[in-house]
Design a protein around this motif. Structure first.
Motif, mmCIF file in Angstrom:
data_model
loop_
_atom_site.group_PDB
_atom_site.id
_atom_site.type_symbol
_atom_site.label_atom_id
_atom_site.label_comp_id
_atom_site.label_asym_id
_atom_site.label_seq_id
_atom_site.Cartn_x
_atom_site.Cartn_y
_atom_site.Cartn_z
ATOM 1 N N GLY A 16 0.801 -1.212 0.000
ATOM 2 C CA GLY A 16 0.000 0.000 0.000
ATOM 3 C C GLY A 16 0.836 1.265 0.000
ATOM 4 O O GLY A 16 0.329 2.358 -0.274
ATOM 5 N N HIS A 17 2.116 1.138 0.329
ATOM 6 C CA HIS A 17 3.055 2.263 0.264
ATOM 7 C C HIS A 17 3.954 2.137 -0.969
ATOM 8 O O HIS A 17 4.219 3.127 -1.655
ATOM 9 C CB HIS A 17 3.913 2.306 1.531
ATOM 10 C CG HIS A 17 3.146 2.681 2.759
ATOM 11 N ND1 HIS A 17 3.428 3.785 3.508
ATOM 12 C CD2 HIS A 17 2.086 2.090 3.367
ATOM 13 C CE1 HIS A 17 2.594 3.871 4.531
ATOM 14 N NE2 HIS A 17 1.770 2.835 4.462
ATOM 15 N N TYR A 354 -7.061 4.930 0.463
ATOM 16 C CA TYR A 354 -6.780 6.183 -0.243
ATOM 17 C C TYR A 354 -6.648 5.985 -1.750
ATOM 18 O O TYR A 354 -7.119 6.789 -2.544
ATOM 19 C CB TYR A 354 -5.510 6.809 0.334
ATOM 20 C CG TYR A 354 -5.401 8.299 0.106
ATOM 21 C CD1 TYR A 354 -6.457 9.145 0.399
ATOM 22 C CD2 TYR A 354 -4.230 8.858 -0.392
ATOM 23 C CE1 TYR A 354 -6.349 10.514 0.203
ATOM 24 C CE2 TYR A 354 -4.114 10.226 -0.588
ATOM 25 C CZ TYR A 354 -5.174 11.052 -0.293
ATOM 26 O OH TYR A 354 -5.072 12.402 -0.499
ATOM 27 N N GLY A 355 -6.026 4.865 -2.161
ATOM 28 C CA GLY A 355 -5.900 4.589 -3.594
ATOM 29 C C GLY A 355 -7.253 4.380 -4.241
ATOM 30 O O GLY A 355 -7.532 4.925 -5.323
ATOM 31 N N SER A 356 -8.122 3.612 -3.577
ATOM 32 C CA SER A 356 -9.446 3.344 -4.132
ATOM 33 C C SER A 356 -10.296 4.610 -4.189
ATOM 34 O O SER A 356 -11.118 4.780 -5.093
ATOM 35 C CB SER A 356 -10.163 2.281 -3.295
ATOM 36 O OG SER A 356 -9.570 1.014 -3.477
ATOM 37 N N VAL A 357 -10.120 5.503 -3.223
ATOM 38 C CA VAL A 357 -10.853 6.768 -3.231
ATOM 39 C C VAL A 357 -10.567 7.535 -4.517
ATOM 40 O O VAL A 357 -11.479 7.994 -5.219
ATOM 41 C CB VAL A 357 -10.476 7.625 -2.000
ATOM 42 C CG1 VAL A 357 -10.886 9.075 -2.198
ATOM 43 C CG2 VAL A 357 -11.144 7.070 -0.748
ATOM 44 N N TRP A 358 -9.276 7.669 -4.843
ATOM 45 C CA TRP A 358 -8.914 8.437 -6.036
ATOM 46 C C TRP A 358 -9.308 7.718 -7.313
ATOM 47 O O TRP A 358 -9.770 8.349 -8.274
ATOM 48 C CB TRP A 358 -7.415 8.735 -6.031
ATOM 49 C CG TRP A 358 -7.064 9.825 -5.073
ATOM 50 C CD1 TRP A 358 -6.356 9.712 -3.910
ATOM 51 C CD2 TRP A 358 -7.429 11.208 -5.173
ATOM 52 N NE1 TRP A 358 -6.258 10.930 -3.290
ATOM 53 C CE2 TRP A 358 -6.899 11.865 -4.044
ATOM 54 C CE3 TRP A 358 -8.150 11.950 -6.112
ATOM 55 C CZ2 TRP A 358 -7.070 13.236 -3.824
ATOM 56 C CZ3 TRP A 358 -8.318 13.316 -5.893
ATOM 57 C CH2 TRP A 358 -7.782 13.934 -4.763
ATOM 58 N N GLU A 359 -9.156 6.404 -7.339
ATOM 59 C CA GLU A 359 -9.555 5.645 -8.527
ATOM 60 C C GLU A 359 -11.050 5.783 -8.783
ATOM 61 O O GLU A 359 -11.483 5.995 -9.918
ATOM 62 C CB GLU A 359 -9.183 4.173 -8.358
ATOM 63 C CG GLU A 359 -7.693 3.905 -8.453
ATOM 64 C CD GLU A 359 -7.348 2.449 -8.175
ATOM 65 O OE1 GLU A 359 -6.143 2.150 -8.097
ATOM 66 O OE2 GLU A 359 -8.269 1.624 -8.033
#
Length: 459
Positions: A16-17, A354-359
């Motif tokens: 995730g990082h 956080y990644g899924s939020v932006w995607e």
């Protein structure tokens, strides 16, 4: 400003990082800059296909020291249970001399880091290297770390907001947490590595670095960036969202396509919780029963619940037979962006990583139902629901538990054609997607970020 930069990336040993660091590396390499990426051997093999510029991004192998109690061959958090992550952090800290040797030989202009709070000390010893603390989580999380102390079990609660006030200038609108949610932040003060807490890692890293870098854009989270900048009195730079590039090729190449094709456009619920979340059996059963209760076809990607070897053995009695025609549950990797882009998928039940939020904001048109499980994910959910108004969060009780009824209610709220809330969040989502996907939006952020890096070199 045309001179090319030499950059070292040293992320925390968690995918995730690592993946956000690699995504940013691709954007910088696209502009001709050279990246030395430090990560363990097995991670290199797994991520080789995500290195889009192997001529400019070079993987350098790290040998993870063995720490007593840590499984041999453990390299990332994916290789250990949560209870052993602290030992992995200890192993990372024992790489101090190894990292120093690499930096002395590579002689970069910049080194990006996150959990390795001692990197600025090495750079100071060597001289001539600028250090950048790269935050791949919401800046709200970093801002909260500033105003919460080990003595406070709750930094701010919607039920007791009059008792705990944020300091002047703090953008509090999106960070109101219920008491049981705020208590989750106590993890910040657990030992994470020998003699150091996560809180100390975060604070030391941001205090000692030359600049703080945020994986976000000013348009959405600039108030948090401004607050961090005033507190640390150093530059805060923005990379933009840096979302994953969608995989090439249509979903038709994947076996899921045939299953999705059976259903009407916009009718399928897609529910995914990331690679690490493991639910308790009771919550797992409420989840699947809630999906069933909507009456809509659903695709659920989830790990087996605690104490179970498979998803199937944890299913409620009779569930499999009732949903066999329109419910599919998988415990494996799936091409998330391709699924979200499929015409049959109309709703994304998202854990708010956080990644899924932006995607989901920038790349998909689905209605969004927000079901966070950690404090950081809850902050992301509040941003999406309360500020951007692009999704609906599933209600939970005072213990942080959701019911099948509350999940069904949130889905119905966004999916019913006559729902005013559904129409509102869909329109707001459309507007934000138009902004984030507009020509030049992402590339302009990267260009400006590179410009800021060059300015740091001449200070």
């Amino acid at each position: 400003m045309d001179s090319k930069l030499q950059i070292v990336m040293f992320p925390w040993l968690a995918f995730g990082h690592i993946i956000p660091f690699l995504n940013l590396s691709n954007e910088l390499a696209k502009k001709g800059h050279k990246i030395s990426f430090l990560l363990p051997k097995n991670s290199q093999i797994r991520l080789q296909n995500l290195n889009l510029y192997p001529n400019l991004i070079t993987f350098h192998t790290l040998k993870i020291p063995h720490v007593h109690g840590l499984p041999y061959e453990a390299e990332t958090t994916a290789d250990v249970p949560t209870s052993l992550e602290s030992l992995l952090a200890t192993a990372m800290d024992e790489m101090y001399d190894e990292i120093k040797f690499l930096l002395q030989n590579l002689k970069p202009h910049f080194v990006f880091f996150d959990f390795a709070h001692w990197v600025p000390e090495i750079a100071l010893e060597i001289g001539g290297i600028k250090t950048l603390c790269y935050k791949v989580v919401s800046p709200a999380t970093s801002a909260i770390s500033l105003i919460r102390s080990p003595e406070k079990s709750v930094f701010m609660a919607s039920t007791a907001a009059e008792k705990v006030k944020p300091p002047p200038g703090y953008p509090s609108t999106t960070v109101v947490l219920h008491e049981h949610e705020a208590k989750l932040l106590s993890f910040l003060f657990y030992e994470y590595g020998k003699g150091v807490t996560i809180y100390e890692r975060l604070m030391k890293g941001m205090t000692l670095c030359d600049a703080i870098v945020l994986k976000t854009c000013r348009e959405i989270e600039g108030t948090f960036g401004d607050y961090i900048e005033t507190q640390f009195k150093k530059p805060v730079l923005y990379t933009g969202p840096v979302v994953n590039e969608p995989e090439k090729g249509p979903l038709e190449e994947h076996s899921l396509s045939n299953w999705l094709e059976k259903f009407e456009p916009g009718s399928v619920l897609f529910c995914a919780f990331g690679s690490q979340l493991i639910l308790e059996k009771k919550q797992f059963q409420e989840l699947v029963l809630g999906l069933e209760l909507t009456g809509l076809p659903f695709l659920l990607v989830v790990k087996p619940p605690e104490g179970k070897n498979s998803v199937e053995e944890a299913l409620p009695e009779g569930f499999k037979e009732r949903v066999q025609e329109k419910g599919l549950i998988l415990d494996c990797w799936v091409p998330q962006l391709k699924i979200l882009s499929h015409k049959s998928v109309g709703c994304f039940v998202c854990h708010c990583g956080y990644g899924s939020v932006w995607e989901s904001l920038a790349l998909c048109d689905c209605q969004l139902v927000l079901l966070p499980s950690s404090s950081e994910q809850t902050l992301n959910a509040r941003l999406m629901e309360q500020e951007l108004k692009v999704g609906v969060e599933v209600e939970k009780d005072e213990n942080g538990w959701f019911s099948k009824e509350s999940l069904c209610k949130a889905v119905k709220c966004v999916m019913d054609k006559d729902s005013q809330v559904g129409c509102l969040v869909q329109e707001n989502h459309r507007k934000w997607k138009a902004v984030l996907s507009s020509p030049g939006f992402m590339s302009d952020y990267i260009d400006n970020f590179i410009h800021n890096l060059h300015e740091l070199l001449v200070e």
